[in-house]
Write a protein that holds these residues in place. Structure first.
Motif, short mmCIF file in Angstrom:
data_model
loop_
_atom_site.label_atom_id
_atom_site.label_comp_id
_atom_site.label_asym_id
_atom_site.label_seq_id
_atom_site.Cartn_x
_atom_site.Cartn_y
_atom_site.Cartn_z
N GLU A 205 0.81 -1.28 0.23
CA GLU A 205 -0.14 -0.02 -0.06
C GLU A 205 0.79 1.08 0.00
O GLU A 205 1.97 1.27 0.71
CB GLU A 205 -0.87 0.06 1.05
CG GLU A 205 -2.20 -1.11 1.28
CD GLU A 205 -2.98 -0.99 2.22
OE1 GLU A 205 -2.81 -0.04 3.02
OE2 GLU A 205 -3.86 -1.88 2.30
N VAL A 206 0.50 2.30 -0.91
CA VAL A 206 1.05 3.37 -0.77
C VAL A 206 0.28 4.69 -0.74
O VAL A 206 -1.04 4.34 -1.22
CB VAL A 206 2.18 3.64 -2.21
CG1 VAL A 206 3.19 2.62 -2.21
CG2 VAL A 206 1.08 3.38 -3.32
N GLU A 207 0.92 5.82 -0.69
CA GLU A 207 -0.04 7.24 -0.70
C GLU A 207 0.67 7.99 -1.78
O GLU A 207 2.08 8.04 -1.70
CB GLU A 207 -0.09 7.96 0.71
CG GLU A 207 -0.76 9.00 0.89
CD GLU A 207 -0.64 9.73 2.04
OE1 GLU A 207 -1.32 10.97 2.00
OE2 GLU A 207 -0.60 9.02 3.06
N VAL A 208 -0.19 8.65 -2.55
CA VAL A 208 0.36 9.58 -3.59
C VAL A 208 0.51 10.86 -2.69
O VAL A 208 -0.42 11.38 -2.45
CB VAL A 208 -0.78 9.60 -4.63
CG1 VAL A 208 -0.02 10.66 -5.80
CG2 VAL A 208 -1.09 8.24 -5.33
N ARG A 209 2.00 11.30 -2.74
CA ARG A 209 2.20 12.60 -1.92
C ARG A 209 2.01 13.78 -3.00
O ARG A 209 1.68 14.97 -2.35
CB ARG A 209 3.71 12.50 -1.29
CG ARG A 209 3.82 11.20 -0.59
CD ARG A 209 5.30 11.07 0.00
NE ARG A 209 5.85 12.24 0.96
CZ ARG A 209 6.91 12.29 1.35
NH1 ARG A 209 7.74 11.45 1.12
NH2 ARG A 209 7.13 13.47 2.11
N SER A 210 2.68 13.41 -4.11
CA SER A 210 2.43 14.65 -5.15
C SER A 210 2.43 14.18 -6.52
O SER A 210 2.62 13.00 -6.59
CB SER A 210 3.51 15.77 -4.95
OG SER A 210 4.80 14.85 -5.26
N ILE A 211 2.07 14.84 -7.36
CA ILE A 211 1.73 14.58 -8.90
C ILE A 211 2.66 15.61 -9.73
O ILE A 211 2.36 16.61 -9.46
CB ILE A 211 0.57 14.22 -9.32
CG1 ILE A 211 -0.06 13.30 -8.38
CG2 ILE A 211 0.30 13.64 -10.91
CD1 ILE A 211 -1.92 13.24 -8.60
N GLN A 212 3.41 15.13 -10.66
CA GLN A 212 3.72 16.02 -11.82
C GLN A 212 3.45 15.46 -13.19
O GLN A 212 3.48 14.19 -13.29
CB GLN A 212 5.45 16.24 -11.63
CG GLN A 212 5.77 17.20 -10.57
CD GLN A 212 7.12 17.75 -10.85
OE1 GLN A 212 8.00 17.01 -11.75
NE2 GLN A 212 7.40 18.77 -10.17
N VAL A 213 3.19 16.52 -13.88
CA VAL A 213 2.91 16.11 -15.46
C VAL A 213 3.58 16.99 -16.40
O VAL A 213 3.57 18.07 -16.37
CB VAL A 213 1.22 16.24 -15.55
CG1 VAL A 213 0.98 15.99 -17.48
CG2 VAL A 213 0.45 15.28 -14.93
N HIS A 214 4.74 16.39 -17.02
CA HIS A 214 5.70 16.90 -17.59
C HIS A 214 6.27 18.27 -16.97
O HIS A 214 5.99 19.41 -17.37
CB HIS A 214 4.97 17.66 -19.01
CG HIS A 214 4.71 16.53 -20.06
ND1 HIS A 214 5.60 16.36 -21.15
CD2 HIS A 214 3.77 15.58 -20.17
CE1 HIS A 214 5.15 15.26 -21.64
NE2 HIS A 214 3.96 14.89 -21.32
N ASP A 217 3.50 20.79 -11.40
CA ASP A 217 2.65 20.06 -10.25
C ASP A 217 1.15 20.10 -10.73
O ASP A 217 0.73 21.09 -11.12
CB ASP A 217 3.08 20.75 -8.91
CG ASP A 217 4.48 20.60 -8.61
OD1 ASP A 217 4.89 19.54 -8.50
OD2 ASP A 217 5.14 21.43 -7.88
N VAL A 218 0.58 19.01 -10.35
CA VAL A 218 -1.08 18.91 -10.72
C VAL A 218 -1.50 18.34 -9.16
O VAL A 218 -0.71 17.58 -8.55
CB VAL A 218 -1.26 18.34 -11.76
CG1 VAL A 218 -0.91 19.20 -13.08
CG2 VAL A 218 -0.96 17.07 -11.94
N LYS A 219 -2.79 18.50 -9.15
CA LYS A 219 -3.61 17.78 -7.88
C LYS A 219 -4.00 16.69 -8.32
O LYS A 219 -4.21 15.67 -7.43
CB LYS A 219 -4.70 18.78 -7.20
CG LYS A 219 -4.11 19.97 -6.66
CD LYS A 219 -3.15 19.82 -5.41
CE LYS A 219 -2.97 20.96 -4.81
NZ LYS A 219 -2.32 20.75 -3.47
#
Length: 346
Positions: A205-214, A217-219
């Motif tokens: 199990e993991v938690e998504v801390r942050s997301i980047q697209v190209h 930073d996106v939510k």
């Protein structure tokens, strides 16, 4: 419009992708990025033909394909690439790459020969673009064709946003101050910051801390996005290409496959070892049972349909959702190594 990934195949593909986009990653595949008002990734299977896995990986990432056609037409390697793309149902476009040195008569001959090869494939009605990778003549028309192709892909992804989240992992590494970052493609649903998901087949199990697209930073990121996920709860050395970050998946070490064999293959027999390419996963499979028309068989041949059951001989369990499409390959085949389209049923 979501991010779109195109696999670039055929003879002369390296020159074409370099003229279209900026390379930002290189392994057995090369990734090039383009900003067209939407984000476009071009994948070149540079490790192919030595590595069939490089081709399967490029196609596993792709939403569609661009097939390069040189002035000499298609060669055997181009044919194998087209076959693999067609088995996965990928559509796309043909790109003639020698416009600066070809007469109209020769161009028409090459096109006619190519169309004969494409008969019966998913690319038989694909549109054509005609370019020079030397002078860049025709690139404007190619970009118009690519934009139209990507618009159609957008409509397809809109239908997948409400499905359970599924991210196919391409690579993972550690970033100082961030931790484990997994790069991959959102194949279904939507991934959001603070989502709690599972890494398959590990069951971690993991938690998504942050997301980047190209690099932005996106939510959240919808189906079709190529993402970098900062994950809490796992180390990058635990993640491998082909693993899946998801809300729900199935696992099997003895897959049950519904297969359709290509018309020009020697087929396979009970006891043979074939390779299964599913998404970005690759695993050898020893065939234990072949069934056709309700009866057990020892062999299945060209153009036939059957169900295969077997045991993975390496790698660990296969991650799947019922109905996923995979490729079967015979790495020792005398002709094209891709021998069948397989639907994973259990």
């Amino acid at each position: 419009m979501p991010m779109v990934t195109l696999a670039v195949l055929g003879d002369g593909r390296g020159e074409l992708v370099r003229s279209m986009g900026r390379r930002y990653s290189l392994s057995d595949i090369a990734l090039h990025e383009v900003d067209r008002g939407y984000k476009l990734t071009l994948v070149d299977p540079v490790g192919y033909p030595d590595s069939l896995k490089a081709l399967a990986t490029a196609l596993g990432l792709a939403d569609a394909v661009l097939v390069c056609v040189s002035p000499t037409g298609l060669n055997a390697q181009s044919g194998e690439q087209i076959l693999a793309a067609s088995l996965l149902g990928l559509q796309g476009a043909l790109v003639y790459t020698g416009l600066e040195s070809t007469s109209p008569h020769v161009l028409e001959q090459v096109r006619e020969r190519t169309q004969k090869v494409l008969a019966g494939t998913s690319l038989h009605n694909a549109p054509w673009a005609y370019v020079s990778t030397t002078t860049h003549e025709g690139m404007g028309e190619l970009w118009e064709l690519v934009d139209a192709l990507c618009s159609a892909i957008e409509e397809r992804y809109a239908l997948l946003v409400d499905e359970p989240t599924r991210v196919i992992v391409d690579q993972a590494f550690n970033v100082r101050g961030v931790g484990c970052v997994a790069l991959g493609v959102v194949r279904a649903g939507r991934v959001s910051v603070r989502d709690r998901l599972t890494v398959y087949p590990l069951g971690q199990e993991v938690e998504v801390r942050s997301i980047q697209v190209h690099d932005e930073d996106v939510k959240s990121a919808p189906a079709g996005s190529r993402v970098g996920l900062a994950l809490k709860g796992i180390q990058p050395n635990k993640l491998e290409r082909g693993m899946v970050v998801s809300s729900t998946e199935e696992l099997t070490e003895r897959p049950h496959l519904e297969c359709e064999f290509v018309p020009f293959t020697d087929g396979v027999s009970q006891g043979d070892v074939v390779h299964v390419f599913a998404g970005l996963q690759s695993a050898p499979l020893r065939i234990e049972l072949i069934e056709g028309e309700g009866e057990a068989r020892e062999h299945v041949g060209a153009g036939e349909r059957c169900t295969l059951s077997g045991r993975l001989t390496a790698r660990g369990p296969l991650v799947y959702r019922r109905g996923d499409v995979a490729l079967l390959a015979n790495l020792d085949a005398r002709g094209p190594r891709m021998v069948a389209r397989a639907r994973i049923m259990g």
